[in-house]
Structures are given as C-alpha cells and as structure tokens.
Design an enzyme around this catalytic site. Structure first.
Site, PDB file in Angstrom:
ATOM      1  N   ASP A 251      36.750  37.006  38.438  1.00 52.11           N
ATOM      2  CA  ASP A 251      36.821  38.456  38.689  1.00 52.11           C
ATOM      3  C   ASP A 251      35.603  38.976  39.442  1.00 52.11           C
ATOM      4  O   ASP A 251      35.622  40.101  39.932  1.00 52.11           O
ATOM      5  CB  ASP A 251      36.957  39.228  37.369  1.00 52.11           C
ATOM      6  CG  ASP A 251      38.273  38.924  36.680  1.00 52.11           C
ATOM      7  OD1 ASP A 251      38.396  39.247  35.480  1.00 52.11           O
ATOM      8  OD2 ASP A 251      39.158  38.340  37.326  1.00 52.11           O
TER       9      ASP A 251
ATOM     10  N   ARG B 216      42.523  50.975  38.307  1.00 52.64           N
ATOM     11  CA  ARG B 216      42.978  50.149  37.176  1.00 52.64           C
ATOM     12  C   ARG B 216      41.792  49.675  36.350  1.00 52.64           C
ATOM     13  O   ARG B 216      41.910  49.482  35.145  1.00 52.64           O
ATOM     14  CB  ARG B 216      43.766  48.937  37.687  1.00 52.64           C
ATOM     15  CG  ARG B 216      45.147  49.249  38.234  1.00 52.64           C
ATOM     16  CD  ARG B 216      45.906  47.968  38.524  1.00 52.64           C
ATOM     17  NE  ARG B 216      45.745  47.036  37.437  1.00 52.64           N
ATOM     18  CZ  ARG B 216      45.594  45.711  37.608  1.00 52.64           C
ATOM     19  NH1 ARG B 216      45.567  45.193  38.815  1.00 52.64           N
ATOM     20  NH2 ARG B 216      45.454  44.913  36.565  1.00 52.64           N
TER      21      ARG B 216
ATOM     22  N   ARG C 199      51.871  34.494  38.210  1.00 59.27           N
ATOM     23  CA  ARG C 199      51.146  34.646  36.934  1.00 59.27           C
ATOM     24  C   ARG C 199      52.041  34.095  35.823  1.00 59.27           C
ATOM     25  O   ARG C 199      52.684  34.816  35.100  1.00 59.27           O
ATOM     26  CB  ARG C 199      50.789  36.105  36.682  1.00 59.27           C
ATOM     27  CG  ARG C 199      49.898  36.734  37.741  1.00 59.27           C
ATOM     28  CD  ARG C 199      48.508  36.142  37.816  1.00 59.27           C
ATOM     29  NE  ARG C 199      47.659  36.496  36.707  1.00 59.27           N
ATOM     30  CZ  ARG C 199      46.939  37.611  36.634  1.00 59.27           C
ATOM     31  NH1 ARG C 199      47.035  38.504  37.591  1.00 59.27           N
ATOM     32  NH2 ARG C 199      46.158  37.850  35.592  1.00 59.27           N
TER      33      ARG C 199
ATOM     34  N   LYS D  84      37.604  46.617  30.198  1.00 60.78           N
ATOM     35  CA  LYS D  84      39.066  46.673  30.346  1.00 60.78           C
ATOM     36  C   LYS D  84      39.716  45.456  29.688  1.00 60.78           C
ATOM     37  O   LYS D  84      40.666  45.587  28.919  1.00 60.78           O
ATOM     38  CB  LYS D  84      39.432  46.687  31.835  1.00 60.78           C
ATOM     39  CG  LYS D  84      40.907  46.455  32.119  1.00 60.78           C
ATOM     40  CD  LYS D  84      41.248  46.501  33.593  1.00 60.78           C
ATOM     41  CE  LYS D  84      41.073  45.195  34.284  1.00 60.78           C
ATOM     42  NZ  LYS D  84      42.160  44.202  34.098  1.00 60.78           N
ATOM     43  N   ASN D  85      39.193  44.267  29.979  1.00 62.54           N
ATOM     44  CA  ASN D  85      39.873  43.049  29.525  1.00 62.54           C
ATOM     45  C   ASN D  85      39.639  42.742  28.056  1.00 62.54           C
ATOM     46  O   ASN D  85      40.205  41.793  27.525  1.00 62.54           O
ATOM     47  CB  ASN D  85      39.465  41.863  30.407  1.00 62.54           C
ATOM     48  CG  ASN D  85      40.024  42.012  31.809  1.00 62.54           C
ATOM     49  OD1 ASN D  85      40.893  42.859  32.052  1.00 62.54           O
ATOM     50  ND2 ASN D  85      39.510  41.242  32.744  1.00 62.54           N
TER      51      ASN D  85
ATOM     52  N   CYS E 189      51.676  38.904  40.832  1.00 66.79           N
ATOM     53  CA  CYS E 189      50.889  40.086  41.199  1.00 66.79           C
ATOM     54  C   CYS E 189      50.122  39.692  42.465  1.00 66.79           C
ATOM     55  O   CYS E 189      50.327  38.645  43.051  1.00 66.79           O
ATOM     56  CB  CYS E 189      49.950  40.464  40.068  1.00 66.79           C
ATOM     57  SG  CYS E 189      48.595  39.326  39.888  1.00 66.79           S
TER      58      CYS E 189
HETATM   59  C1  EPZ Z   1      42.752  37.394  32.261  1.00 69.53           C
HETATM   60  O1  EPZ Z   1      43.987  37.231  32.924  1.00 69.53           O
HETATM   61  C2  EPZ Z   1      42.126  38.642  32.867  1.00 69.53           C
HETATM   62  N1  EPZ Z   1      42.994  39.801  32.628  1.00 69.53           N
HETATM   63  C3  EPZ Z   1      41.929  38.452  34.364  1.00 69.53           C
HETATM   64  O2  EPZ Z   1      41.285  39.612  34.876  1.00 69.53           O
HETATM   65  C4  EPZ Z   1      41.029  37.235  34.588  1.00 69.53           C
HETATM   66  O3  EPZ Z   1      40.884  37.016  35.966  1.00 69.53           O
HETATM   67  C5  EPZ Z   1      41.651  36.010  33.908  1.00 69.53           C
HETATM   68  O4  EPZ Z   1      41.885  36.283  32.501  1.00 69.53           O
HETATM   69  C6  EPZ Z   1      40.750  34.787  34.013  1.00 69.53           C
HETATM   70  O5  EPZ Z   1      39.518  35.059  33.428  1.00 69.53           O
HETATM   71  C7  EPZ Z   1      42.989  40.388  31.411  1.00 69.53           C
HETATM   72  O6  EPZ Z   1      42.283  39.985  30.508  1.00 69.53           O
HETATM   73  C8  EPZ Z   1      43.887  41.588  31.247  1.00 69.53           C
HETATM   74  P1  EPZ Z   1      44.572  33.340  32.414  1.00 69.53           P
HETATM   75  P2  EPZ Z   1      45.066  36.135  32.372  1.00 69.53           P
HETATM   76  O7  EPZ Z   1      45.774  33.247  31.545  1.00 69.53           O
HETATM   77  O8  EPZ Z   1      44.997  36.083  30.905  1.00 69.53           O
HETATM   78  C9  EPZ Z   1      47.210  30.020  34.553  1.00 69.53           C
HETATM   79  C10 EPZ Z   1      40.963  41.416  36.350  1.00 69.53           C
HETATM   80  O9  EPZ Z   1      40.688  41.471  37.562  1.00 69.53           O
HETATM   81  N2  EPZ Z   1      48.188  30.210  33.467  1.00 69.53           N
HETATM   82  O10 EPZ Z   1      43.241  32.974  31.847  1.00 69.53           O
HETATM   83  O11 EPZ Z   1      46.365  36.440  33.009  1.00 69.53           O
HETATM   84  C11 EPZ Z   1      47.119  31.229  35.474  1.00 69.53           C
HETATM   85  O12 EPZ Z   1      48.127  31.181  36.463  1.00 69.53           O
HETATM   86  C12 EPZ Z   1      41.988  40.418  35.851  1.00 69.53           C
HETATM   87  O13 EPZ Z   1      40.433  42.133  35.461  1.00 69.53           O
HETATM   88  C13 EPZ Z   1      49.283  29.363  33.388  1.00 69.53           C
HETATM   89  O14 EPZ Z   1      49.463  28.471  34.219  1.00 69.53           O
HETATM   90  O15 EPZ Z   1      44.460  34.814  33.009  1.00 69.53           O
HETATM   91  C14 EPZ Z   1      45.738  31.101  36.056  1.00 69.53           C
HETATM   92  O16 EPZ Z   1      45.773  30.193  37.139  1.00 69.53           O
HETATM   93  C15 EPZ Z   1      42.601  39.600  36.972  1.00 69.53           C
HETATM   94  N3  EPZ Z   1      50.180  29.547  32.376  1.00 69.53           N
HETATM   95  C16 EPZ Z   1      44.925  30.464  34.910  1.00 69.53           C
HETATM   96  O17 EPZ Z   1      45.898  29.924  33.995  1.00 69.53           O
HETATM   97  C17 EPZ Z   1      50.028  30.521  31.432  1.00 69.53           C
HETATM   98  O18 EPZ Z   1      50.876  30.624  30.521  1.00 69.53           O
HETATM   99  C18 EPZ Z   1      44.046  31.442  34.143  1.00 69.53           C
HETATM  100  O19 EPZ Z   1      44.877  32.513  33.755  1.00 69.53           O
HETATM  101  C19 EPZ Z   1      48.902  31.385  31.539  1.00 69.53           C
HETATM  102  C20 EPZ Z   1      47.994  31.206  32.549  1.00 69.53           C
END
Ligand code: EPZ
Length: 419
Positions: free
Chosen positions: A307, A399, A121, A22-23, A116
């Site tokens: 995850d 999802r 997020r 998915k990701n 979410c």
């Molecule tokens: C991706 O989400 C995945 N989703 C998530 O999987 C996964 O848990 C996550 O990466 C971490 O590996 C998809 O790929 C669609 P991040 P993403 O940006 O990109 C902070 C699942 O269950 N952050 O790496 O949204 C954020 O709040 C889902 O399949 C900022 O502060 O995750 C978090 O604490 C859930 N500012 C951390 O970084 C930003 O601009 C990591 O988030 C962006 C992120």
C-alpha cells in the site's frame, strides 16, 4: 467532478495527527456483530469505506451512530444476514462480514467482491477456511450462500498458503463462533491483525498469536460488546512522510506507532531523509533531492507494504538516481505510472518490476487518480513538482484519506479542492 489544484515546490512544515486506520477499523466494525449490545469505537476515521461499512451494519439491523471520531454500534437487533450486490461492489472488503455473520447468525448471503483496480481479488482462501470450520457454502452466479453445516461449526487447524490479511481476519471472526480451538498456520502478521485481536479480547474472546504466523482462538463462548481505540493509519502516515520527502521540509506525525512503519522509514532514510521516532510519533526532514535506493520489493508484513509502493515511487521519481520496485502482492498495481509519466517521470515496467530513474524534478500536469493509493501518489508527486497540477477522480482518495487537502494545507502546501 471536483479536483485538487496543487501548486508544487512549497516545503511542508509542522505537526499532524494521523487518523485512525482504515484497514483496522473495517474488520473491527464487522466484529461488532459478534455480540448483542453497544460497542464503542474511538479514533474511527471519517472515510467513504467506513461510511459504506456503517451502511451495511444498518442494513443488517444494527444501530450505527457517529459522534465525531467515535462510532457507537448496537448489534442487538441484528436481523439480516444478506448483503446486497450493490453494497458488495461498492466496497470489496465487505467480504469481512462473512466470518462475523456465520459466527453470530450461522448464515450469510453475499456476493463475490469482484475484481478491483488492483486486479483480481480472489477469496478462495476465505471460503476453503470457512468450509474447514464446518460451513456449507453454495456459489451460484456470483452469489455466496453460506450456513452452518449439519454438524455445526467447530474449531480446526487451518493452514494458509498465502498470509492473506482478509482471510486471516475472516477466520478469526468465524472462529469466535466455533466451539473448540481454531489455529491459523501461516497467518498474516500485519499490525491491523493485532488491533483486531485486541478488540476481540476486549469482547471476551480467547485469542492469541496475532502478529505472528500462528494464531489460536478458543471459540464458542458468548462475547460481550466492548470499547476500543483504533490504531493510527500507518499507510496514511507513510503517504504524508513521502509528501514531505518529495516537497522538502520537516514534519512531525503523531498518533502512529513507528514500529508499524519500519520498512518505509528505512527506505526514506536511505533516500536521504532524516527520521526521528518516539513512542507514537515520527518526525521526518528532507532538504535535498532524494537519492535512489536499494530495490523495493513489496511483501507481507513486516516486509515493505504494497500500500506504500505508489507513494514512495512518486517521491523517488522526482529525485535523483534509480530505484527498482518489484510489486509482489497484486497483479495490477502500477496504474499510477502512466500518470507520473505525464509529469516527466522516467519509469520502465517489465512484469512485476518497475525501474524508476529520478529526473531531478517533475513538472505539473492534469492527472486522474487510478485507485486509492495511486491517487495519493499523484498528490505526493504534485507537491514536489514544479508548477501546477490538477488531480481528479477524488472518490478513490476519499476511500482512505480523511481531510487530505486540509491536512496538507496545515503543513504549508498550496492545495485546494475546486468544483
Ligand atoms: C488487505 O487486502 C488490505 N485491505 C489491502 O489494502 C492490502 O493491500 C492487502 O491487505 C495486503 O496487505 C484491507 O485490509 C481492507 P490479501 P486483502 O488477502 O485482505 C491473494 C488499501 O489500499 N489472495 O492479504 O484483500 C490476493 O489476490 C488496500 O488500503 C488469494 O489469492 O489482501 C493478493 O495477491 C488495498 N486468495 C494476496 O493474496 C484469497 O482468498 C494478498 O491479499 C485472498 C487473497
């Protein structure tokens, strides 16, 4: 609302092919916008998040047709750059369209994804990076209006303070439309980033470094459509492995690269499972109660994946011995704990830490999925529990898991979806 009826205590045995990731497929589908013409994406899982993404592509003017696990995207007639708020709310990761729309059309209108189930997020890293590349982004009442600045887009060095997966992907996509070289310092290193790089290269992009903290893109040249096979879903694989660990038995998962699961496999082996790996397969066997293991601290790849935190916790909660979990990525990712407690789990939470004391055997209960991975964790726990469980709110699970109940039945589980 339908729910799963699960009779626990049956060992899981057999072989299972893991669906596409998915990701990985979500950013790859967004990348199809970068070039007019038909791209062909194989091993595309049939998930509600993927359907939502295909709906967005169609709304923007693309053709998107599914033939089994192959999806054909024709972005020739891409004519819109605005994503309605209702679709953004349906799937927060739609923010990934920002970079691709800016690169192809020079404009993008979408909405803040909003929080979410996992907590806030933010997308500040996405926005600051795109501004560095030359985008002008106006934010008003939750809407984001983005366009190429007067100077146009151009390659720049971008340092990420957090190795954000989504921000790294958005920058890679936007950089394809930026003349010059963009370097991402502090990039996320997840396997899904490498899969996206492989697709972009197939489209003719000059990009290197995915899988390391430093990624470089030489952008500006036109790209062409491409054909690609999406990697296997390492988190879905981790989920099934935790199910076998919890229920006992032996199963072989194919279509997933074991080196994308190293941290999870190490925990399952330490807990007492026997693990064998091949180039694209993992076999796990477990006969006894799972043991407590060293602290599980979630971290950016190659650390333990956030995850997989809930599904491993669900398996260990029904074992023996204690394990400390520390959730370092998201602020609210223990919403499955209250549901596990209804099954008799002994879990104490203090801030980001959760101490799980195995109780030997959980008992069945009526359960509500709190989110995608939390819902999967409740299924894992129910498989190993004594007695019957009901798991509702299946929309969360759909999802990210294709045919979860059918696949588990094929391994011998007593699980049915009831209306
Ligand atoms: C991706 O989400 C995945 N989703 C998530 O999987 C996964 O848990 C996550 O990466 C971490 O590996 C998809 O790929 C669609 P991040 P993403 O940006 O990109 C902070 C699942 O269950 N952050 O790496 O949204 C954020 O709040 C889902 O399949 C900022 O502060 O995750 C978090 O604490 C859930 N500012 C951390 O970084 C930003 O601009 C990591 O988030 C962006 C992120």
């Amino acid at each position: 609302m339908s729910y799963y009826e699960i009779q626990g205590g049956r060992p899981l045995c057999g072989a299972l092919a893991i669906h596409g990731c998915k990701n990985s497929v979500l950013p790859i589908l967004a990348a199809c916008l970068l070039a007019p013409g038909q791209s062909v994406i194989h091993n595309c899982p049939d998930l509600s998040d993927v359907s939502a993404t295909l709906d967005i592509l169609r709304l923007l003017g693309c053709r998107a047709d599914r033939e089994g696990n192959t999806v054909v995207i024709d972005a020739s007639a891409l004519g819109r750059s605005d994503i309605p708020e209702r679709l953004m709310r349906e799937m927060r990761s739609s923010v990934i369209f920002l970079g691709a729309l800016l690169a192809r059309l020079g404009t993008a209108e979408l909405f803040y994804p909003g929080g979410c189930e996992l907590g806030p997020r933010p997308i500040d890293l996405h926005l600051s990076a795109l501004r560095t590349l030359g985008a002008e982004i106006l934010e008003e009442q939750g809407a984001l209006c983005c366009r190429r600045g007067r100077e146009g887009l151009s390659g720049r060095e971008i340092c990420l303070s957090i190795p954000s997966v989504g921000a790294t992907e958005n920058i890679m996509l936007a950089a394809c439309g930026c003349p010059g070289v963009t370097t991402i310092v502090g990039a996320a290193q997840e396997p899904e980033i490498v899969d996206l790089q492989n697709f972009l290269r197939a489209m003719g992009a000059e990009i290197d470094g995915a899988g390391t903290p430093a990624i470089a893109v030489r952008g500006g040249a036109p790209l062409h459509p491409a054909e690609h096979r999406v990697m296997g879903d390492r988190i879905a694989a981790a989920t099934y492995l935790c199910g076998v660990a919890a229920a006992g038995g032996e199963a072989e998962l194919t279509g997933v690269a074991p080196d994308t699961l190293t941290a999870v496999l190490a925990c399952l082996e330490e807990a007492g499972c026997t693990v064998h790996t091949g180039r694209d397969r993992v076999t796990l066997a477990n006969a006894g109660p799972l043991r407590g293991i060293r602290p599980v601290r979630t971290a950016p790849y190659p650390g333990f994946p956030t995850d997989a935190q809930a599904v491993l916790m669900a398996a260990l909660a029904g074992g023996e011995g204690a394990t400390l979990f520390v959730e370092n990525i998201f602020d609210s990712r223990y919403r499955h704990v209250d549901e596990l407690r209804r099954m008799g789990a002994d879990i104490q939470i203090a801030g980001r830490a959760a101490m799980v004391s195995g109780v030997g055997m959980l008992h069945g209960a009526g359960l509500r999925s709190p989110d995608l991975r939390g819902g999967a964790a409740l299924v894992v726990a129910a498989l190993g529990a004594e007695g019957a469980s009901q798991v509702s709110e299946l929309r969360h699970i759909r999802r990210g898991y294709q045919d979860l109940d059918k696949n588990l039945r094929a391994l011998g589980a007593d699980i049915r979806e009831l209306p």
